[in-house]
Write an enzyme that holds these catalytic residues in place. Structure first.
Site, PDB file in Angstrom:
ATOM      1  N   GLU A 284       1.784   0.026  -5.144  1.00  0.00           N
ATOM      2  CA  GLU A 284       0.800   1.355  -5.155  1.00  0.00           C
ATOM      3  C   GLU A 284       1.339   2.660  -4.807  1.00  0.00           C
ATOM      4  OE1 GLU A 284      -2.822   3.364  -3.164  1.00  0.00           O
ATOM      5  OE2 GLU A 284      -2.416   2.258  -2.412  1.00  0.00           O
TER       6      GLU A 284
ATOM      7  N   ASP B 197       0.664  -1.430  -0.478  1.00  0.00           N
ATOM      8  CA  ASP B 197       0.110  -0.091   0.225  1.00  0.00           C
ATOM      9  C   ASP B 197       0.746   1.235  -0.246  1.00  0.00           C
ATOM     10  OD1 ASP B 197      -2.576   1.253   0.419  1.00  0.00           O
ATOM     11  OD2 ASP B 197      -1.052   2.153   1.898  1.00  0.00           O
TER      12      ASP B 197
END
Length: 613
Positions: free
Chosen positions: A295, A264
């Site tokens: 990400e 993340d």
């Protein structure tokens, strides 16, 4: 570490339960154990090098509960707790990872370029909201045509429901979804049916409630950087912090047989050291044969470039530019319209590169968009929906809630048939009517702050401010917000939804059966904006010649024989293999292409796939 597998936590050995914790500022560390029959025990830990403390409980067994006592009485859950049976702030539990009867010894992971990833939230994917309930849906997912399940974060969090990005126990599977062995059962069953399992992990911050790491040592954090969600992690100056996180990846792979990870918000992972922690994460995962995906809003190719090109060597990155330009093209007032134009030339640019390059925004903005067209398409994960794109809206709407069925089918088919790695978000394959809202279950005061912050953030976007004036705000703390986000599986049998599902199954079948949609490189791929004003993709390899035409707006017409991009190198004709507007998918009986004349007319938005005979 003298027989230990991981730097911290409780591990069962032949000598008993081996406890180890990093607390460099503490002179006295004691483990307070409660046996299953309620009998208390104390296990003093002796200091080791680099600030660790360690001790053996010769009477210890699986099922014991324990707290770590620092100094003269303050007790906390273990920083590497394997399970929190009651609450995130309560005692940790000793877990025996060897007790589970694995059956996946013959499991072999699919090649990354073959992946079709399906993102799901355990708590809302099924009515039961558990690890084991997902097992009953695996046959459905296999028929759909996906082969990788991406689980939103499972590190244990406050309360009974959460997106997972407020996790504070990185080694403890969320108790709200079941026991650790229930998660193992899910992974084992997934492997038996051909699915890789990818776990979303949050290594850029800890949640706002229940994080006691600072009590063990403030060295977990550093003050030079700050994330939008909390203190930044001290990767630059602490080998012990790096080991805590690298071992977490190894832990999920070795003790739960997880196949890969989605990291993340890696743009909020700061590291000034020579060997960036992201590169180290990649080495840990690749040494075990797994996948690792970032990400990262910066769109920097260094993340996915190989080490020999001074890259970090990650397998892929979420490339959101595709989603953003498609949304701007299809939804009036999109939150991305200040940066993306949604024009066909922008979409072609993205497909030729992976993200927009050169970037359309001025220098100095917090996005970089470095050159990336030299990298294989598989390294860019594309989507038209994910948890953020629905959940960050004021009312959790999905793309299909804003556009016509014809438009949604066309966007869906385009995603499935492009050579980039596709990611589906649970329920999108049938155009689910349910929203995916932002939900939390914090204590009252923190919940109040979360609600106020959520409202404040949404007010920054004019479209959301207008919606919030006209409708009641969906409070993240309201249990109904969580309940409304659960999928309604009965919809898959209803007209419209079932037709959309058939489209996804067929498009993914074509992708699976024809390697030309899963290329190793870009050598045999071309993208263009045709004279007629529609998108075209040409894929040629090993004697195969495919042409994809996409009109996301509808109303365009032309003749392939007048388009140089579509000219055949040998005698023959283009024949239709797939149309997103076919009757089987809820579309029209009228054909949009005449092979005899080369004429095409898209009365509605449509994706047409043709093959040279």
């Amino acid at each position: 570490m003298f027989g230990r597998k991981f730097p911290q936590g409780a591990e069962i050995t032949e000598q008993g339960v081996d406890y180890r914790v990093w607390a460099p500022q503490s002179e006295r560390v004691v483990v307070r154990v409660t046996a299953r029959d309620g009998t208390p025990r104390s296990v003093p830990l002796r200091p080791e090098s680099h600030g660790y403390h360690r001790g053996i409980d010769a009477e210890g067994v699986a099922g014991d509960r324990y707290l770590i006592e620092l100094g003269e009485g303050a007790r906390f859950p273990c920083p590497a707790s394997r399970f929190q049976p009651d609450t995130i702030s309560g005692p940790s539990m000793v877990i025996d990872p060897q007790a589970f009867p694995w059956t996946d010894q013959a499991w072999s992971r699919p090649a990354f370029r073959d992946l079709v990833i399906y993102e799901l939230h355990v708590g809302t994917f099924t009515p039961e909201g558990t690890y084991r309930a997902i097992i009953d849906r695996l046959a459905y997912l296999r028929e759909l045509g996906i082969n990788a399940i991406e689980l939103m974060p499972l590190a244990d969090f406050p309360g009974e429901h959460n997106w997972g990005y407020d996790g504070v126990r990185l080694y403890a599977p969320a108790r709200a979804y079941g026991q650790p062995d229930d998660l193992r059962a899910l992974v084992d069953a997934a492997h038996a049916q051909g699915f890789a399992v990818i776990l979303d992990v949050v290594y850029n911050h800890f949640g706002p409630d229940g994080n006691f790491l600072r009590q063990f040592t403030p060295d977990y954090f550093e003050s030079r950087h700050h994330t939008p969600w909390g203190e930044a992690i001290n990767f630059s100056r602490s080998a012990e912090v790096r080991a805590y996180y690298s071992a977490n990846l190894a832990y999920w792979m070795e003790e739960f047989h997880v196949d890969g990870f989605r990291l993340d918000a890696t743009h909020a992972i700061y590291d000034d050291s020579k060997n960036h922690i992201l590169a180290e994460f990649g080495e840990v995962v690749h040494a075990r044969g797994g996948y690792i995906i970032a990400e990262d809003e910066r769109n920097v190719s260094q993340l996915i470039a190989p080490p020999k090109e001074e890259g970090y060597g990650l397998d892929a990155v979420w490339a959101d530019d595709f989603h953003h330009t498609v949304e701007v093209a299809l939804i009036e007032g999109s939150m991305y319209s200040s940066v993306f134009e949604g024009q066909l030339r922008e979409l072609v640019n993205i497909l030729q590169n992976g993200w927009v390059h050169p970037p359309p925004w001025p220098p100095g903005q917090p996005r970089y968009n470095t050159p990336c067209a030299h990298l294989p398409p598989e390294r860019f994960v594309f989507c038209i929906s994910n948890h953020d794109q629905s959940g960050n809206r004021a009312f959790g709407e999905r793309l299909n809630h804003f556009i016509s069925p014809e438009t949604y089918r066309a966007a869906s088919a385009l995603l499935c048939l492009l050579p980039y790695t596709p990611l589906l978000f649970m329920g999108q394959e049938w155009g689910a009517s349910t929203p995916f809202l932002y939900f939390t279950d914090h204590h009252a005061e923190l919940g109040r702050l979360i609600i106020e912050g959520r409202q404040r953030d949404l007010q920054r976007y004019p479209i959301f401010a207008e919606q919030l004036t006209a409708q009641d705000f969906a409070s993240p703390q309201d249990p109904k917000t969580f309940a409304r986000s659960k999928l309604r599986w009965d919809e898959t049998e209803h007209d419209g939804h079932s037709a959309c599902l058939r489209l996804y199954r067929e498009a993914l079948r074509l992708r699976r059966e024809h390697a030309i949609f899963r290329p190793h490189d870009r050598e045999h791929l071309q993208f263009a904006e045709l004279v007629s004003g529609i998108l075209a993709m040409r894929a040629t390899d090993a004697g195969e010649d495919w042409l994809l035409l996409a009109d996301l707006q509808g109303g365009h017409q032309g003749n392939l024989r007048h388009e140089a991009f579509c000219a055949l190198d040998r005698p023959g004709e283009w024949r239709v293999v797939f149309s997103s507007n076919a009757p089987a998918f809820g579309g029209s009986e009228a054909a949009s292409y005449d092979a005899g004349t080369g004429q095409f007319t898209f009365q509605n938005p449509e994706v047409l796939l043709l093959r040279a005979n």
